[in-house]
Design a protein around this motif. Sequence first.
Motif, PDB file in Angstrom:
ATOM      1  N   THR A  74       0.833  -1.212   0.000  1.00 38.75           N
ATOM      2  CA  THR A  74       0.000   0.000   0.000  1.00 38.75           C
ATOM      3  C   THR A  74       0.864   1.258   0.000  1.00 38.75           C
ATOM      4  OG1 THR A  74      -0.103   0.126   2.408  1.00 38.75           O
ATOM      5  CG2 THR A  74      -1.830  -1.182   1.306  1.00 38.75           C
ATOM      6  N   HIS A  75       2.182   1.083  -0.042  1.00 39.98           N
ATOM      7  CA  HIS A  75       3.136   2.204   0.021  1.00 39.98           C
ATOM      8  C   HIS A  75       2.915   3.032   1.283  1.00 39.98           C
ATOM      9  CE1 HIS A  75       4.532   1.181  -3.970  1.00 39.98           C
ATOM     10  NE2 HIS A  75       3.266   1.093  -4.336  1.00 39.98           N
ATOM     11  N   HIS A  76       2.554   2.353   2.364  1.00 33.51           N
ATOM     12  CA  HIS A  76       2.337   2.961   3.681  1.00 33.51           C
ATOM     13  C   HIS A  76       1.247   4.027   3.664  1.00 33.51           C
ATOM     14  CE1 HIS A  76       5.750   0.664   4.973  1.00 33.51           C
ATOM     15  NE2 HIS A  76       6.476   1.200   4.011  1.00 33.51           N
ATOM     16  N   GLN A  77       0.306   3.876   2.764  1.00 33.62           N
ATOM     17  CA  GLN A  77      -0.826   4.798   2.702  1.00 33.62           C
ATOM     18  C   GLN A  77      -1.652   4.632   3.977  1.00 33.62           C
ATOM     19  OE1 GLN A  77      -2.657   4.716  -1.125  1.00 33.62           O
ATOM     20  NE2 GLN A  77      -4.598   5.540  -0.383  1.00 33.62           N
ATOM     21  N   ASP A  78      -2.020   5.737   4.622  1.00 32.08           N
ATOM     22  CA  ASP A  78      -2.749   5.631   5.882  1.00 32.08           C
ATOM     23  C   ASP A  78      -4.228   5.975   5.768  1.00 32.08           C
ATOM     24  OD1 ASP A  78      -2.460   8.362   5.623  1.00 32.08           O
ATOM     25  OD2 ASP A  78      -1.050   8.566   7.259  1.00 32.08           O
ATOM     26  N   LEU A  79      -4.653   6.463   4.635  1.00 33.49           N
ATOM     27  CA  LEU A  79      -6.068   6.750   4.383  1.00 33.49           C
ATOM     28  C   LEU A  79      -6.388   6.422   2.929  1.00 33.49           C
ATOM     29  CD1 LEU A  79      -6.447  10.285   6.017  1.00 33.49           C
ATOM     30  CD2 LEU A  79      -7.387   8.154   6.896  1.00 33.49           C
ATOM     31  N   LEU A  80      -7.625   5.978   2.693  1.00 33.73           N
ATOM     32  CA  LEU A  80      -8.104   5.809   1.325  1.00 33.73           C
ATOM     33  C   LEU A  80      -8.880   7.058   0.932  1.00 33.73           C
ATOM     34  CD1 LEU A  80      -9.418   2.133   1.430  1.00 33.73           C
ATOM     35  CD2 LEU A  80      -7.277   2.968   0.460  1.00 33.73           C
ATOM     36  N   HIS A  81      -8.946   7.326  -0.351  1.00 40.10           N
ATOM     37  CA  HIS A  81      -9.748   8.452  -0.822  1.00 40.10           C
ATOM     38  C   HIS A  81     -11.229   8.168  -0.567  1.00 40.10           C
ATOM     39  CE1 HIS A  81      -5.988   9.111  -3.014  1.00 40.10           C
ATOM     40  NE2 HIS A  81      -6.307  10.380  -2.871  1.00 40.10           N
ATOM     41  N   ASN A  82     -11.976   9.214  -0.289  1.00 39.28           N
ATOM     42  CA  ASN A  82     -13.402   9.068  -0.035  1.00 39.28           C
ATOM     43  C   ASN A  82     -14.083   8.447  -1.257  1.00 39.28           C
ATOM     44  OD1 ASN A  82     -15.653   9.308   1.585  1.00 39.28           O
ATOM     45  ND2 ASN A  82     -16.169  11.331   0.802  1.00 39.28           N
ATOM     46  N   LEU A  83     -14.923   7.464  -1.025  1.00 37.84           N
ATOM     47  CA  LEU A  83     -15.689   6.763  -2.063  1.00 37.84           C
ATOM     48  C   LEU A  83     -14.810   5.994  -3.048  1.00 37.84           C
ATOM     49  CD1 LEU A  83     -18.350   9.513  -2.797  1.00 37.84           C
ATOM     50  CD2 LEU A  83     -18.601   7.518  -1.314  1.00 37.84           C
ATOM     51  N   SER A  84     -13.628   5.616  -2.621  1.00 35.07           N
ATOM     52  CA  SER A  84     -12.751   4.868  -3.518  1.00 35.07           C
ATOM     53  C   SER A  84     -13.121   3.388  -3.547  1.00 35.07           C
ATOM     54  CB  SER A  84     -11.289   5.024  -3.095  1.00 35.07           C
ATOM     55  OG  SER A  84     -11.045   4.333  -1.891  1.00 35.07           O
ATOM     56  N   VAL A  85     -12.632   2.713  -4.569  1.00 36.54           N
ATOM     57  CA  VAL A  85     -12.893   1.289  -4.747  1.00 36.54           C
ATOM     58  C   VAL A  85     -11.558   0.558  -4.869  1.00 36.54           C
ATOM     59  CG1 VAL A  85     -13.868  -0.457  -6.301  1.00 36.54           C
ATOM     60  CG2 VAL A  85     -15.101   1.686  -5.893  1.00 36.54           C
ATOM     61  N   THR A  86     -11.449  -0.527  -4.142  1.00 35.86           N
ATOM     62  CA  THR A  86     -10.345  -1.456  -4.306  1.00 35.86           C
ATOM     63  C   THR A  86     -10.960  -2.747  -4.823  1.00 35.86           C
ATOM     64  OG1 THR A  86      -9.015  -0.443  -2.574  1.00 35.86           O
ATOM     65  CG2 THR A  86      -8.515  -2.740  -3.110  1.00 35.86           C
ATOM     66  N   ARG A  87     -10.575  -3.155  -6.008  1.00 30.32           N
ATOM     67  CA  ARG A  87     -11.161  -4.337  -6.650  1.00 30.32           C
ATOM     68  C   ARG A  87     -10.281  -5.553  -6.377  1.00 30.32           C
ATOM     69  NH1 ARG A  87     -14.969  -4.872 -11.090  1.00 30.32           N
ATOM     70  NH2 ARG A  87     -14.748  -6.975 -11.897  1.00 30.32           N
ATOM     71  N   ILE A  88     -10.896  -6.578  -5.806  1.00 31.68           N
ATOM     72  CA  ILE A  88     -10.186  -7.782  -5.399  1.00 31.68           C
ATOM     73  C   ILE A  88     -10.902  -8.984  -5.992  1.00 31.68           C
ATOM     74  CG2 ILE A  88      -9.489  -9.174  -3.408  1.00 31.68           C
ATOM     75  CD1 ILE A  88      -9.752  -6.558  -1.729  1.00 31.68           C
ATOM     76  N   SER A  89     -10.141  -9.919  -6.544  1.00 31.75           N
ATOM     77  CA  SER A  89     -10.749 -11.170  -6.998  1.00 31.75           C
ATOM     78  C   SER A  89     -10.283 -12.299  -6.086  1.00 31.75           C
ATOM     79  CB  SER A  89     -10.413 -11.461  -8.457  1.00 31.75           C
ATOM     80  OG  SER A  89      -9.034 -11.671  -8.609  1.00 31.75           O
ATOM     81  N   PHE A  90     -11.125 -13.318  -5.976  1.00 38.97           N
ATOM     82  CA  PHE A  90     -10.825 -14.469  -5.132  1.00 38.97           C
ATOM     83  C   PHE A  90     -10.974 -15.720  -5.979  1.00 38.97           C
ATOM     84  CE2 PHE A  90     -12.344 -17.750  -2.068  1.00 38.97           C
ATOM     85  CZ  PHE A  90     -11.208 -17.827  -1.280  1.00 38.97           C
ATOM     86  N   GLY A  91      -9.923 -16.520  -6.017  1.00 41.66           N
ATOM     87  CA  GLY A  91      -9.935 -17.709  -6.850  1.00 41.66           C
ATOM     88  C   GLY A  91     -10.136 -19.001  -6.091  1.00 41.66           C
ATOM     89  N   GLY A  92     -10.632 -18.921  -4.869  1.00 42.02           N
ATOM     90  CA  GLY A  92     -10.850 -20.118  -4.074  1.00 42.02           C
ATOM     91  C   GLY A  92      -9.806 -20.322  -2.999  1.00 42.02           C
ATOM     92  N   HIS A  93      -8.594 -19.815  -3.213  1.00 40.16           N
ATOM     93  CA  HIS A  93      -7.527 -19.957  -2.221  1.00 40.16           C
ATOM     94  C   HIS A  93      -6.814 -18.644  -1.927  1.00 40.16           C
ATOM     95  CE1 HIS A  93      -7.973 -24.264  -2.223  1.00 40.16           C
ATOM     96  NE2 HIS A  93      -7.869 -24.275  -3.544  1.00 40.16           N
ATOM     97  N   SER A  94      -6.670 -17.825  -2.948  1.00 41.22           N
ATOM     98  CA  SER A  94      -5.910 -16.589  -2.760  1.00 41.22           C
ATOM     99  C   SER A  94      -6.646 -15.410  -3.391  1.00 41.22           C
ATOM    100  CB  SER A  94      -4.512 -16.722  -3.367  1.00 41.22           C
ATOM    101  OG  SER A  94      -4.613 -16.943  -4.756  1.00 41.22           O
TER     102      SER A  94
END
Length: 130
Positions: free
Chosen positions: A101-121
């Motif tokens: 996260t490069h030591h980011q301590d806050l996310l931008h308001n209304l931001s989206v982090t998109r994550i996929s899950f393949g069953g294990h990771s």
Amino acid sequence: MVITKVGMLIGYVKTVFGQPNYNAVISGLKMSLADVADTTFEADRRYGGLYAERSQDVTTRIDRALRGIGQEALERSWGDTLIVIHGTSILMWLESIGFNTHHQDLLHNLSVTRISFGGHSFDIQSFDRT
């Protein structure tokens, strides 16, 4: 009741971190979010231990929830699934799974982090996009 808790929190931030508010704590200190959470947990224990969690508790709880939701989404063919998580918590979880996260301590308001899950990771496809 709520005013009392807010007053206690403001007093706590001043007492434990020597700062006027939480934003000053995370921007003014050279501590990771996990360290802030763990320090908060230890201070909270001294005052009855009713409100705070250790960083490991937060990241473990989020990891279990995301894996459970991801597994159910796969089994039921839900496709894309929206999950809303507090920004500080998701940042701590991302760091716990090795995402930089490069030591980011806050996310931008209304931001989206998109994550996929393949069953294990998990695969982080986008981070803090507005």
